[in-house]
Enzyme design. Structure first.
Site, PDB file in Angstrom:
ATOM      1  N   ASP A   1       0.820  -1.220   0.000  1.00  0.00           N
ATOM      2  CA  ASP A   1       0.000   0.000   0.000  1.00  0.00           C
ATOM      3  C   ASP A   1       0.851   1.267   0.000  1.00  0.00           C
ATOM      4  O   ASP A   1       0.451   2.298   0.533  1.00  0.00           O
ATOM      5  CB  ASP A   1      -0.961   0.026   1.205  1.00  0.00           C
ATOM      6  CG  ASP A   1      -1.774  -1.240   1.333  1.00  0.00           C
ATOM      7  OD1 ASP A   1      -2.414  -1.614   0.332  1.00  0.00           O
ATOM      8  OD2 ASP A   1      -1.766  -1.867   2.409  1.00  0.00           O
TER       9      ASP A   1
ATOM     10  N   HIS B   1      -3.937  -1.956  -7.000  1.00  0.00           N
ATOM     11  CA  HIS B   1      -3.216  -0.721  -7.288  1.00  0.00           C
ATOM     12  C   HIS B   1      -4.243   0.338  -7.663  1.00  0.00           C
ATOM     13  O   HIS B   1      -5.013   0.154  -8.603  1.00  0.00           O
ATOM     14  CB  HIS B   1      -2.227  -0.922  -8.431  1.00  0.00           C
ATOM     15  CG  HIS B   1      -1.004  -1.674  -8.025  1.00  0.00           C
ATOM     16  ND1 HIS B   1      -0.001  -2.011  -8.906  1.00  0.00           N
ATOM     17  CD2 HIS B   1      -0.600  -2.142  -6.824  1.00  0.00           C
ATOM     18  CE1 HIS B   1       0.949  -2.663  -8.257  1.00  0.00           C
ATOM     19  NE2 HIS B   1       0.598  -2.754  -7.009  1.00  0.00           N
TER      20      HIS B   1
END
EC number: 6.3.4.4
Length: 448
Positions: free
Chosen positions: A23, A51
């Site tokens: 992340d 993503h």
């Protein structure tokens, strides 16, 4: 005539890896770099991590297909190191095609890619449920069990779909094994053979036009002078070997996996870009030395951590789970830099720190009174780490959208400069917002 015969200079290969627990904002940076690449490669993981891209104010989440698909004319590759759910793949293809993007003619899938089947998902979910309080935080999408089959040499691969009889025989054999585990050990329901066979063979004709020898194709593209970008998923501290084991994912997330997971020589990897958030986050269970906030832990409710979570919108792009937040951990970052051979860093989400009175940087730990300057390898030892901080003055000015180093507030520059010093590698890029244009470039990975 071959590329070498006409003396074409080989293209440049850049690997993007996360240096934390995932992340880190890799999707935006991959999208930015794709302006200078003719191909983008996924080399590990599955559809368990997303993503997130913000382009022209529009949000797109990609879970399996490389981020380069958002750029027309860029080829996208799924390497042999990925575990592939055909269901998830075609769902994502459909979403992208509905948005007007061409996908199938630009997507190339290795014939050696391992398949995720329904019994992998059933085992993943049943096993996590059985762990109770000892769960490791899996997404329940079958990633781990698929990798287990690969290592156990039971896996069915994409190329197996094109021989229906052999596929059926091997599927039946696998189901005998997995259904025993499901029913006798995990207390779950058996997975039906015929339904699974029909579902999986139904994908064969749809997959076949996209299936190729990805390793060979990447070799030829590189030697024809084309730049390639290798897009890692998750982060180094979730790596199956180098992460905070056992609170890790099921694949190798480090830069070296780009070679094995795509079938390219390691000497062909020219530059490693480590993506580092300006603070730290973690999803699910596992030790986190610099933690400030955990929604599920009443003892971890620091107000600054809550601010980081809210301003940074720290919720999993695939699971929606709230992320735990904390200060940037430079001792963990150093571990990642060493493992990956990082050439330069990209610092993301600097703007989330805007407005804080002070900013802290974890530069090491105390373990039983002893100084430690590098993240330990085992989860039990990491859990004993007491963070040692350096404190910096915050900045009230907004950094959102700033695209030059000199325009940053003085205290922001001081913080970034110290991160470089402690990390031992340069910061080559800084992200100051979610849009691709909100980026400071100091050294270009494709041009260093």
């Amino acid at each position: 005539m071959s590329a070498s015969a006409v003396n074409v200079t080989p293209g440049r290969n850049v690997v993007v890896v996360g240096t934390q627990w995932g992340d880190e904002g890799k999707g935006k940076i991959v999208d930015w770099l794709t302006d200078h690449a003719q191909g983008v490669v996924r080399f590990q993981g599955g559809h368990n991590a997303g993503h997130t891209l913000i382009i022209g104010g529009k949000k797109t989440i990609l879970r399996l297909i490389p981020s380069g698909i958002m750029r027309e004319g860029v080829a996208c590759y799924i390497g042999n190191g990925v575990v592939l759910s055909p269901e998830a793949l075609f769902k994502e293809i459909g979403e992208l095609e509905e948005a007007g993007l061409s996908v199938r003619e630009r997507l190339f899938i290795s014939e050696a890619t391992t398949l995720i089947l329904p019994y992998h998902i059933a085992i993943d979910q049943a096993r996590e449920a059985r762990r109770g309080a000892g769960k490791i935080g899996t997404t329940g999408r079958g990633i781990g069990p698929a990798y287990e089959d690969k290592v156990g040499r039971r896996a069915l691969r994409v190329q197996d779909l094109f021989d229906a009889r052999t596929f059926a025989d091997r599927l039946r054999e696998n189901l005998d094994f997995h259904n025993f585990v499901l029913t006798q050990y995990l207390g779950g329901a058996a997975v039906d053979f015929q339904a699974t066979l029909d579902t999986m063979l139904g994908y064969a004709d749809r997959l076949k036009p996209m299936v190729t020898d990805v390793s060979r194709r990447l070799y030829e593209e590189n030697h024809a002078g084309r730049n390639l970008l290798f897009e890692g998923a998750q982060g180094t501290l979730l790596d199956i070997d180098h992460g905070t084991y056992p609170f890790v994912t099921s694949s190798n997330c480090v830069a070296g996996a780009a070679a094995a997971g795509a079938g390219v020589g390691p000497q062909k990897l020219d530059y490693i870009l480590g993506i580092t958030k300006a603070y730290c986050t973690r999803v699910g269970s596992g030790p986190f030395p610099s933690e400030l906030y955990d929604a599920d832990n009443p003892s971890r409710q620091d107000q600054i951590g809550i601010t980081l979570a809210n301003v940074g919108k720290e919720f999993g792009s695939v699971t929606g789970r709230p992320r735990r937040t904390g200060w940037l951990d430079a001792a963990a970052l150093r571990r990642s830099i060493q493992i990956n051979g990082v050439s330069g860093l990209c610092m993301t989400k600097l703007d989330v720190l805007d407005g804080l009175d002070e900013v802290k940087l974890c530069v090491g730990y105390k373990i039983d009174g002893e100084d430690v300057d590098l993240l330990p390898r085992g989860a039990a030892e990491v859990a004993r780490c007491e963070p040692v901080y350096e404190t910096f003055g915050g900045w009230k000015e907004s950094t959102v959208g700033i695209d030059s180093w000199d325009a940053l507030p003085a205290n922001a520059r001081a913080y970034l400069t110290r991160v470089q010093e402690v990390a031992g590698v340069p910061i080559d890029m800084v992200s100051t917002g979610p849009d691709r244009d909100e980026t400071i470039l100091l050294r270009h990975p494709f041009k260093v």
